[in-house]
Scaffold this motif. Structure first.
Motif, PDB file in Angstrom:
ATOM      1  N   SER A 178      77.158  -5.399  28.101  1.00  0.00           N
ATOM      2  CA  SER A 178      76.712  -4.022  27.888  1.00  0.00           C
ATOM      3  C   SER A 178      76.902  -3.229  29.176  1.00  0.00           C
ATOM      4  N   SER A 179      76.704  -1.920  29.077  1.00  0.00           N
ATOM      5  CA  SER A 179      76.800  -1.057  30.255  1.00  0.00           C
ATOM      6  C   SER A 179      76.080   0.253  30.001  1.00  0.00           C
ATOM      7  N   ASP A 222      65.021   0.238  31.129  1.00  0.00           N
ATOM      8  CA  ASP A 222      64.494  -0.814  30.263  1.00  0.00           C
ATOM      9  C   ASP A 222      65.616  -1.813  30.008  1.00  0.00           C
ATOM     10  N   LEU A 223      65.468  -3.033  30.551  1.00  0.00           N
ATOM     11  CA  LEU A 223      66.501  -4.064  30.427  1.00  0.00           C
ATOM     12  C   LEU A 223      66.014  -5.230  29.582  1.00  0.00           C
ATOM     13  N   SER A 224      64.993  -4.988  28.753  1.00  0.00           N
ATOM     14  CA  SER A 224      64.431  -6.063  27.936  1.00  0.00           C
ATOM     15  C   SER A 224      65.452  -6.622  26.952  1.00  0.00           C
ATOM     16  N   ASN A 225      66.365  -5.788  26.482  1.00  0.00           N
ATOM     17  CA  ASN A 225      67.479  -6.241  25.652  1.00  0.00           C
ATOM     18  C   ASN A 225      68.750  -6.086  26.476  1.00  0.00           C
ATOM     19  N   PRO A 226      69.293  -7.194  27.005  1.00  0.00           N
ATOM     20  CA  PRO A 226      70.472  -7.090  27.887  1.00  0.00           C
ATOM     21  C   PRO A 226      71.683  -6.419  27.228  1.00  0.00           C
ATOM     22  N   LYS A 227      71.713  -6.456  25.897  1.00  0.00           N
ATOM     23  CA  LYS A 227      72.855  -5.874  25.200  1.00  0.00           C
ATOM     24  C   LYS A 227      72.679  -4.389  24.922  1.00  0.00           C
ATOM     25  N   GLU A 228      71.461  -3.870  25.171  1.00  0.00           N
ATOM     26  CA  GLU A 228      71.205  -2.437  24.970  1.00  0.00           C
ATOM     27  C   GLU A 228      70.303  -1.894  26.069  1.00  0.00           C
ATOM     28  N   PRO A 229      70.792  -1.809  27.307  1.00  0.00           N
ATOM     29  CA  PRO A 229      69.961  -1.234  28.371  1.00  0.00           C
ATOM     30  C   PRO A 229      69.730   0.249  28.119  1.00  0.00           C
ATOM     31  N   LEU A 278      75.550   0.928  35.296  1.00  0.00           N
ATOM     32  CA  LEU A 278      74.913  -0.381  35.231  1.00  0.00           C
ATOM     33  C   LEU A 278      75.745  -1.258  34.305  1.00  0.00           C
ATOM     34  N   PHE A 279      76.080  -2.464  34.772  1.00  0.00           N
ATOM     35  CA  PHE A 279      76.833  -3.420  33.960  1.00  0.00           C
ATOM     36  C   PHE A 279      76.015  -4.706  33.838  1.00  0.00           C
ATOM     37  N   ILE A 280      76.041  -5.320  32.651  1.00  0.00           N
ATOM     38  CA  ILE A 280      75.328  -6.568  32.420  1.00  0.00           C
ATOM     39  C   ILE A 280      76.321  -7.620  31.924  1.00  0.00           C
ATOM     40  N   TYR A 294      71.312 -13.471  32.777  1.00  0.00           N
ATOM     41  CA  TYR A 294      72.123 -12.266  32.692  1.00  0.00           C
ATOM     42  C   TYR A 294      72.197 -11.618  34.075  1.00  0.00           C
ATOM     43  N   LEU A 295      73.395 -11.299  34.509  1.00  0.00           N
ATOM     44  CA  LEU A 295      73.581 -10.608  35.778  1.00  0.00           C
ATOM     45  C   LEU A 295      73.574  -9.107  35.532  1.00  0.00           C
ATOM     46  N   ARG A 296      72.735  -8.382  36.296  1.00  0.00           N
ATOM     47  CA  ARG A 296      72.709  -6.915  36.225  1.00  0.00           C
ATOM     48  C   ARG A 296      73.327  -6.370  37.505  1.00  0.00           C
ATOM     49  N   VAL A 297      74.248  -5.416  37.391  1.00  0.00           N
ATOM     50  CA  VAL A 297      74.980  -4.879  38.539  1.00  0.00           C
ATOM     51  C   VAL A 297      74.971  -3.356  38.469  1.00  0.00           C
ATOM     52  N   ALA A 298      74.524  -2.704  39.546  1.00  0.00           N
ATOM     53  CA  ALA A 298      74.511  -1.237  39.618  1.00  0.00           C
ATOM     54  C   ALA A 298      75.582  -0.772  40.601  1.00  0.00           C
ATOM     55  N   THR A 299      76.393   0.194  40.202  1.00  0.00           N
ATOM     56  CA  THR A 299      77.499   0.659  41.043  1.00  0.00           C
ATOM     57  C   THR A 299      77.581   2.182  41.064  1.00  0.00           C
ATOM     58  N   THR A 300      78.279   2.687  42.088  1.00  0.00           N
ATOM     59  CA  THR A 300      78.687   4.095  42.138  1.00  0.00           C
ATOM     60  C   THR A 300      80.201   4.135  42.084  1.00  0.00           C
ATOM     61  N   SER A 301      80.755   4.939  41.198  1.00  0.00           N
ATOM     62  CA  SER A 301      82.208   5.042  41.048  1.00  0.00           C
ATOM     63  C   SER A 301      82.619   6.505  41.004  1.00  0.00           C
TER      64      SER A 301
END
Length: 396
Positions: A230-231, A266-273, A219-221, A200-207
């Motif tokens: 998820s996000s 907590d990113l243990s569940n990629p679908k529910e950060p 945060l996008f996964i 799973y790729l985790r990506v943090a951004t500022t928008s």
């Protein structure tokens, strides 16, 4: 690795397009790679020379493979009179002789959603086998390159052009195989804003919020096909990310405006950060490094407190009041704590470690780290400025 400054085709005179626009054409720039056999230390031997179109953006070496990312622009041609050679990325490889080679047309990618067909920016990916005498391989993406993250499984590239996108290329032998592209909101602060864990790729951004024009953080996964699963959006409104770090199933973000919130994710569940906890302290950490179990070091900028007039400013450069190292205890992710801090010097003090992770030397087994510093003191302190390195031990 370097740039020789020579051109493999003549520099053309300025041209006038049909609409009257005058264009100063620039001949292609090349990044040069020289590979040496240094098994005999007294007589290093040049084995191979490669020149690749574009200016070096970044590179990675994994085992016996070298991955080079270069950026360039397609030359403007009068009345759009392009030839195939004007478009295809060019290279030379001494293994294949002195002739200028061109990448294959089916190795050019128009990144989805990037609107890059209106741009002349190009990103070239070059893979080189350093051990075996295999031909150089090139791929080209239409669009401007941003941050790059890579591990042994895949390379991820941030490409600009209308939207921000992340494209995934899997590592398959010497080749990089395109997998897919995901669209993200905002921009990445640096390469540590991307991380691959358990595919799973985790990506943090500022928008920017389109209604209020205020900054927000996200945060996008994405899964291994680059589908978003998820996000987390809207973190720390009006602030922006200054550092990010992912460690297994946990993520850390530092945002900043006037205070420095450290977010533990907590990113243990990629679908529910989830956001587990946060800590607000003065200053801002621009680099995070897990140094021992449940301990994270933050390296960054000390800031003036409100008594010194800090509240009239709104960014870290204006608030700078020295180099700051923080030690965060994250054993309880719901309540992260700053258990120690050291501030070096005053305004004007600087360390390249604040913005370049390769300036940080860490001995994880001994929980020690070293950084280069330029320490400036106020004259009334009656202390001499210091230029050199500081070594720190993390004892508890």
């Amino acid at each position: 690795i370097g740039s020789e400054g020579r051109h493999y085709e003549p520099r053309e005179i300025p041209i006038t397009l049909e609409n009257g626009e005058v264009v100063n054409q620039i001949a292609r720039q090349y990044t040069n790679i020289s590979i040496y056999d240094v098994s005999n230390k007294k007589e290093p031997r040049l084995k191979r020379e490669i020149a690749v179109q574009g200016n070096k953006h970044t590179m990675r070496k994994i085992e016996d493979k070298l991955y080079l990312v270069t950026e360039s622009m397609i030359m403007r041609k009068a009345n759009n009179a392009y030839t195939k050679e004007d478009i295809l990325p060019a290279y030379k490889d001494s293994l294949q002789g002195e002739e200028l080679q061109f990448a294959k047309p089916n190795q050019i990618y128009d990144v989805p959603w990037a609107q890059t067909r209106y741009m002349l920016n190009t990103t070239v990916l070059t893979t080189i086998d350093l051990k075996q005498s295999k031909p150089t391989e090139l791929k080209m993406l239409l669009g401007a390159i941003g941050n790059v993250y890579m591990d042994k499984e895949a390379m991820f590239l941030e490409i600009y052009g209308g939207y921000s996108t992340i494209s995934r290329f899997n590592v398959e032998g010497q080749s990089l195989k395109y997998v897919g592209t995901g669209v993200i909101e905002g921009r990445l602060y640096n390469q540590f804003a991307m991380d691959l864990y358990d595919n799973y790729l985790r990506v943090a951004t500022t928008s920017y919020n389109q209604q209020t024009y205020e900054t927000i953080n996200n945060l996008f996964i994405f899964d291994k096909q680059m589908n978003q699963v998820s996000s987390l959006t809207g973190l720390a409104p009006t602030e922006r990310i200054y550092s990010a770090r992912f460690e297994g199933k946990t993520g850390y973000l530092v945002t900043y405006k006037q205070m420095d919130p450290l977010f533990v994710l907590d990113l243990s569940n990629p679908k529910e950060p989830k956001v587990k906890g946060q800590l607000k302290i003065p200053g801002v950490s621009t680099y995070l490094h897990p140094i021992a179990e449940n301990l994270v070091v933050g390296i960054g900028i000390a800031t003036m407190d409100e008594e010194e007039g800090g509240s009239q400013y709104s960014n870290a450069s204006a608030l700078q009041a020295g180099i700051k190292l923080s030690l965060f205890d994250v054993s309880n992710p719901n309540e992260p704590k700053e258990v120690n801090k050291i501030i070096l010097g005053t305004r004007g003090s600087y360390s390249s470690a604040q913005y370049n992770h390769k300036a940080v030397t860490v001995h994880k087994g001994k929980a020690m780290l070293a950084i280069p510093v330029t320490i400036i003191y106020n004259k009334e302190k009656n202390l001499e400025n210091f230029y050199g390195a500081y070594v720190f031990a993390v004892e508890n």
